[in-house]
Design a protein around this motif. Structure first.
Motif, PDB file in Angstrom:
ATOM      1  N   TYR A   1      -2.491   4.026  16.852  1.00  0.00           N
ATOM      2  CA  TYR A   1      -1.412   3.781  15.877  1.00  0.00           C
ATOM      3  C   TYR A   1      -1.735   4.487  14.558  1.00  0.00           C
ATOM      4  O   TYR A   1      -0.894   5.193  13.982  1.00  0.00           O
TER       5      TYR A   1
ATOM      6  N   GLU B   1       0.424   7.310  12.768  1.00  0.00           N
ATOM      7  CA  GLU B   1       0.964   7.022  11.440  1.00  0.00           C
ATOM      8  C   GLU B   1       0.535   8.100  10.449  1.00  0.00           C
ATOM      9  O   GLU B   1       1.306   8.569   9.624  1.00  0.00           O
TER      10      GLU B   1
ATOM     11  N   LYS C   1       2.742  10.678   8.209  1.00  0.00           N
ATOM     12  CA  LYS C   1       2.633  10.682   6.741  1.00  0.00           C
ATOM     13  C   LYS C   1       2.309  12.075   6.188  1.00  0.00           C
ATOM     14  O   LYS C   1       2.680  12.402   5.077  1.00  0.00           O
TER      15      LYS C   1
ATOM     16  N   ALA D   1       1.531  -5.417   7.121  1.00  0.00           N
ATOM     17  CA  ALA D   1       2.220  -4.273   7.730  1.00  0.00           C
ATOM     18  C   ALA D   1       1.480  -3.858   9.002  1.00  0.00           C
ATOM     19  O   ALA D   1       0.283  -4.135   9.146  1.00  0.00           O
TER      20      ALA D   1
ATOM     21  N   ARG E   1       0.323  -1.166   9.928  1.00  0.00           N
ATOM     22  CA  ARG E   1      -0.861  -0.319   9.669  1.00  0.00           C
ATOM     23  C   ARG E   1      -2.100  -1.176   9.425  1.00  0.00           C
ATOM     24  O   ARG E   1      -3.196  -0.856   9.887  1.00  0.00           O
TER      25      ARG E   1
ATOM     26  N   PRO F   1       9.164  -0.028  11.410  1.00  0.00           N
ATOM     27  CA  PRO F   1       9.188   1.185  10.595  1.00  0.00           C
ATOM     28  C   PRO F   1      10.602   1.549  10.133  1.00  0.00           C
ATOM     29  O   PRO F   1      11.588   1.127  10.760  1.00  0.00           O
TER      30      PRO F   1
ATOM     31  N   VAL G   1       8.751   6.975  -2.114  1.00  0.00           N
ATOM     32  CA  VAL G   1       9.187   6.109  -0.999  1.00  0.00           C
ATOM     33  C   VAL G   1       8.346   6.401   0.255  1.00  0.00           C
ATOM     34  O   VAL G   1       8.000   5.495   1.016  1.00  0.00           O
ATOM     35  N   HIS G   2       7.977   7.671   0.429  1.00  0.00           N
ATOM     36  CA  HIS G   2       7.193   8.069   1.616  1.00  0.00           C
ATOM     37  C   HIS G   2       5.809   7.407   1.634  1.00  0.00           C
ATOM     38  O   HIS G   2       5.195   7.252   2.699  1.00  0.00           O
ATOM     39  N   HIS G   3       5.316   7.002   0.451  1.00  0.00           N
ATOM     40  CA  HIS G   3       3.983   6.385   0.394  1.00  0.00           C
ATOM     41  C   HIS G   3       3.992   4.896   0.745  1.00  0.00           C
ATOM     42  O   HIS G   3       2.934   4.287   0.879  1.00  0.00           O
ATOM     43  N   LEU G   4       5.185   4.316   0.905  1.00  0.00           N
ATOM     44  CA  LEU G   4       5.259   2.895   1.274  1.00  0.00           C
ATOM     45  C   LEU G   4       4.835   2.712   2.731  1.00  0.00           C
ATOM     46  O   LEU G   4       5.095   3.575   3.570  1.00  0.00           O
ATOM     47  N   ASP G   5       4.196   1.568   3.014  1.00  0.00           N
ATOM     48  CA  ASP G   5       3.762   1.276   4.387  1.00  0.00           C
ATOM     49  C   ASP G   5       4.951   1.215   5.334  1.00  0.00           C
ATOM     50  O   ASP G   5       5.928   0.517   5.059  1.00  0.00           O
ATOM     51  N   GLY G   6       4.851   1.919   6.439  1.00  0.00           N
ATOM     52  CA  GLY G   6       5.880   1.846   7.471  1.00  0.00           C
ATOM     53  C   GLY G   6       7.148   2.612   7.159  1.00  0.00           C
ATOM     54  O   GLY G   6       8.130   2.495   7.879  1.00  0.00           O
ATOM     55  N   VAL G   7       7.150   3.392   6.061  1.00  0.00           N
ATOM     56  CA  VAL G   7       8.338   4.188   5.724  1.00  0.00           C
ATOM     57  C   VAL G   7       7.979   5.667   5.839  1.00  0.00           C
ATOM     58  O   VAL G   7       6.955   6.096   5.310  1.00  0.00           O
ATOM     59  N   PHE G   8       8.814   6.416   6.538  1.00  0.00           N
ATOM     60  CA  PHE G   8       8.547   7.845   6.731  1.00  0.00           C
ATOM     61  C   PHE G   8       9.771   8.628   6.276  1.00  0.00           C
ATOM     62  O   PHE G   8      10.858   8.441   6.829  1.00  0.00           O
ATOM     63  N   VAL G   9       9.570   9.438   5.232  1.00  0.00           N
ATOM     64  CA  VAL G   9      10.694  10.200   4.680  1.00  0.00           C
ATOM     65  C   VAL G   9      10.504  11.683   4.995  1.00  0.00           C
ATOM     66  O   VAL G   9       9.481  12.273   4.639  1.00  0.00           O
TER      67      VAL G   9
END
Lengths: 277, 352
Positions: free
Chosen positions: A162, A166, A170, A244, A246, B270, B286-294
């Motif tokens: 995971y 992830e 990112k 979360a 992660r 996510p 926003v991309h740095h938030l956990d579980g968010v992918f921009v």
């Protein structure tokens, strides 16, 4: 009678089965690693076959050793580690086809290999029947706890996958491996499922420990309760949506590392005590 | 007997010229019948796609030329058109067909649609009795090569358009798009295409929000989704999985500060945000938030470009496989068709 004949047939230096299993898992790891690195299409079935052969070799070892000593072969650290690797692969096979046919096998193989190679580096006892009476509670306690460790090991693998996925997302530059690993939501589900299975087995294992008719080693009891509490805490946080995905994955890895650390720590302390004694 | 390929393709002519020689699938029988009636032609397959119109011909006439053949089939050819037509001889034709079937001659290298188009063209020719021993063997070999190249090389791997890259990423996050809730914010053309890509891969719950509700309603109707008022979009966030944003707002409309309270209620699910707007609708934090992918336009285009480059690199490896298969076909020709090839052609084959 038939079992006696089969055991006689398979007997010899029974550790050779552990060596064979390690070889199968290493081959599975090398094969999938090569396929991933070269972009060569990975036949998950080949990995599955190699892991299946390794599992068969481990089952053979446990059968032969169990027959030789007249009880479940979890009487020393070598056997405990082999049993742990066997449990991990057993749970890998039982986890469901969606996860089994994915690259989870490629990541399970190296962990199983490390456990088995560590086991082979440990001293082993001579194969002779143990004369003392078998305490079924002790056997249940040990085997349930070790199978739970197998589930936690696999949760650790799913957690690692995971975090890898992830991280790829990112960085905004996911490579070809990203598209060949399972989706992160599937890994979250697998991780969670494995944690629950492991926790349930550990709870049963620890509960049966209360019925064991032997002198209580309070250090082991204390460490067992710590491990149980850590996994319980992770699952509670997941249940209450306090953490979360992660962090759940990260803690699966930390908790399993802690578990292995405690395992080796207890062994070290026990050996030091026996030397001093 | 000689094998030729006469044609026009995206490599030799612009769309404006190609479209005059395009043959609709429904018109294939008519054109094939015309070709069979040409006295010099023994066997023929006509392949016509948006990128090419090609005749694969077996002929006893070694001097058969492209221009008169095109005139026979399409009527008067304009003077300037001749320079866009090509004529390939035996070995070149075999290599060309193998490359076409493998997707190496396509505009987007490695695309898979061409394989089916070649197959349909061949089947139509077989149905009309326009093929014989040589073209049957050649096309069967081409299908074998096409499959071989696709299964053993990375030529078809990955996506090369922004929309399909976004959909591939969505599938790697959510497994099953049928269970995902998708919101389109701003009814632009790219978001419409992306939404359609998602729909094609199973997405069912789609919402459209736009400053002009009428425009949102039109897009919703086109995509079979539901239109919502623009001021309601934030309220839908709690159980949203994918957001496609392409508004014309001059500044970011979604920031980490706005999103954080919503994320607390959806911890381990996510959120995938596809930001197709310029300037961007979503703040970089926003991309740095956990579980968010921009993923914005640049990052999606970078992945598409990388895939295209990989395919081009892989195309060089495919060439080796194709040349080996061309050799095998030549050998078959020498063994089985030496009598009909004539001494010159046989010598050419042996020499090549």
């Amino acid at each position: 009678m038939h079992l006696d004949f089969l055991a006689t047939l398979l007997v010899g230096p029974d550790r050779i089965w552990v060596g064979a299993a390690s070889t199968c898992f290493i081959l599975a790891f090398v094969y999938s690693g090569f396929a991933l690195a070269s972009g060569w299409p990975l036949a998950a079935r080949n990995t599955l076959i190699l892991i299946g052969l390794g599992f068969t070799a481990l089952t053979t070892f446990l059968f032969v050793r169990g027959h030789a000593i007249g009880r479940c072969p979890i009487t020393n650290y070598f056997e405990l580690l082999v049993f742990m690797a066997w449990s991990m692969v057993l749970i890998y096979f039982g986890i469901g086809s969606t996860y089994r046919m994915s690259l989870l096998g490629a990541f399970t193989a190296p962990v199983a290999s490390i456990i088995l190679v560590s086991a082979l580096s440990l001293p082993d006892r001579s194969i002779a029947p143990i004369k003392t009476a078998v305490d079924p509670w002790l056997e249940a306690h040990t085997s349930f706890s070790i199978v739970a460790c197998g589930a936690f090991a696999l949760a650790c693998v799913a957690g690692g996958m995971y975090l890898f996925q992830e991280r790829q997302l990112k960085t905004l530059k996911p490579g070809s491996i990203f598209f060949r690993l399972p989706p992160i939501t599937a890994l979250t589900v697998a991780n969670s499922r494995l944690l629950w299975v492991g926790f349930a087995l550990l709870t049963v294992g620890l509960s049966t420990g209360f019925f064991v008719k032997a002198e209580v080693d309070w250090r082991k009891v204390a460490w067992s309760i710590i491990v149980w509490s850590v996994y319980g805490g992770i699952l509670f946080a997941r249940l209450r949506r306090r953490m979360a995905a992660r962090w759940i994955a990260t803690f699966s890895i930390i908790a399993f590392s802690l578990l292995l650390g405690i395992f080796w720590g207890i062994r070290f302390i026990s050996e030091s005590s026996s030397v001093q004694g | 007997m000689n094998i030729f390929c006469f044609g026009i393709s995206h490599q030799t002519a612009s769309l404006e010229i190609r479209e005059r020689f395009a043959v609709a699938h429904s018109a294939l029988p008519e054109f094939l019948t015309k070709l069979i009636r040409v006295p010099a032609i023994g066997e023929v397959v006509l392949l016509s796609t948006c990128n090419r119109t090609e005749f694969y011909v077996v002929s006893h006439d070694a001097h058969l030329a492209a221009e008169p053949l095109f005139e026979d089939i399409f009527g008067k050819v304009r003077p300037g058109d001749c320079q866009h037509l090509f004529r390939l001889s035996l070995v070149q034709t075999v290599r060309h067909l193998f490359r076409v079937a493998s997707g190496l001659e396509s505009m987007v290298v490695g695309e898979t649609e061409i394989f089916g188009q070649v197959k349909r063209a061949y089947e139509e020719a077989v149905r009309l009795g326009a093929t014989g021993k040589i073209l049957n063997r050649l096309f069967q070999k081409a299908f074998h090569v096409g499959k071989l190249v696709r299964s053993s090389m990375a030529i078809t791997r990955g996506s090369v358009s922004v929309g399909s890259v976004a959909v591939d990423l969505a599938e790697q996050i959510f497994s099953h798009l049928s269970e995902c809730k998708v919101m389109i914010l701003g009814a632009g053309e790219t978001s419409e295409k992306t939404a359609k890509c998602l729909q094609a891969r199973g997405a069912q719950q789609i919402f459209v929000a736009n400053r002009s509700f009428e425009r949102a309603a039109i897009l919703a109707e086109q995509t079979g989704s539901r239109a919502i008022r623009f001021n309601e979009w934030a309220a839908e966030f709690e159980d949203l999985d994918i957001l496609i944003s392409s508004t014309s707002a001059p500044h970011a409309i979604l920031t980490a500060e706005k999103l954080q309270p919503v994320l607390r209620t959806r911890r381990d699910r996510p959120l995938f945000i596809i930001d197709l707007a310029v300037p961007r609708d979503v703040a970089p934090d926003v991309h740095h938030l956990d579980g968010v992918f921009v993923y914005d336009l640049d990052s999606l285009q970078a992945i598409a470009a990388q895939t295209l480059q990989t395919r081009k690199d892989e195309a060089e490896r495919c060439e080796e496989v194709i040349l080996k298969q061309v050799d095998e076909f030549q050998l078959w020709m020498v063994r089985n068709c030496a009598a009909t090839l004539g001494s010159t052609q046989s010598e050419v084959l042996r020499f090549e």
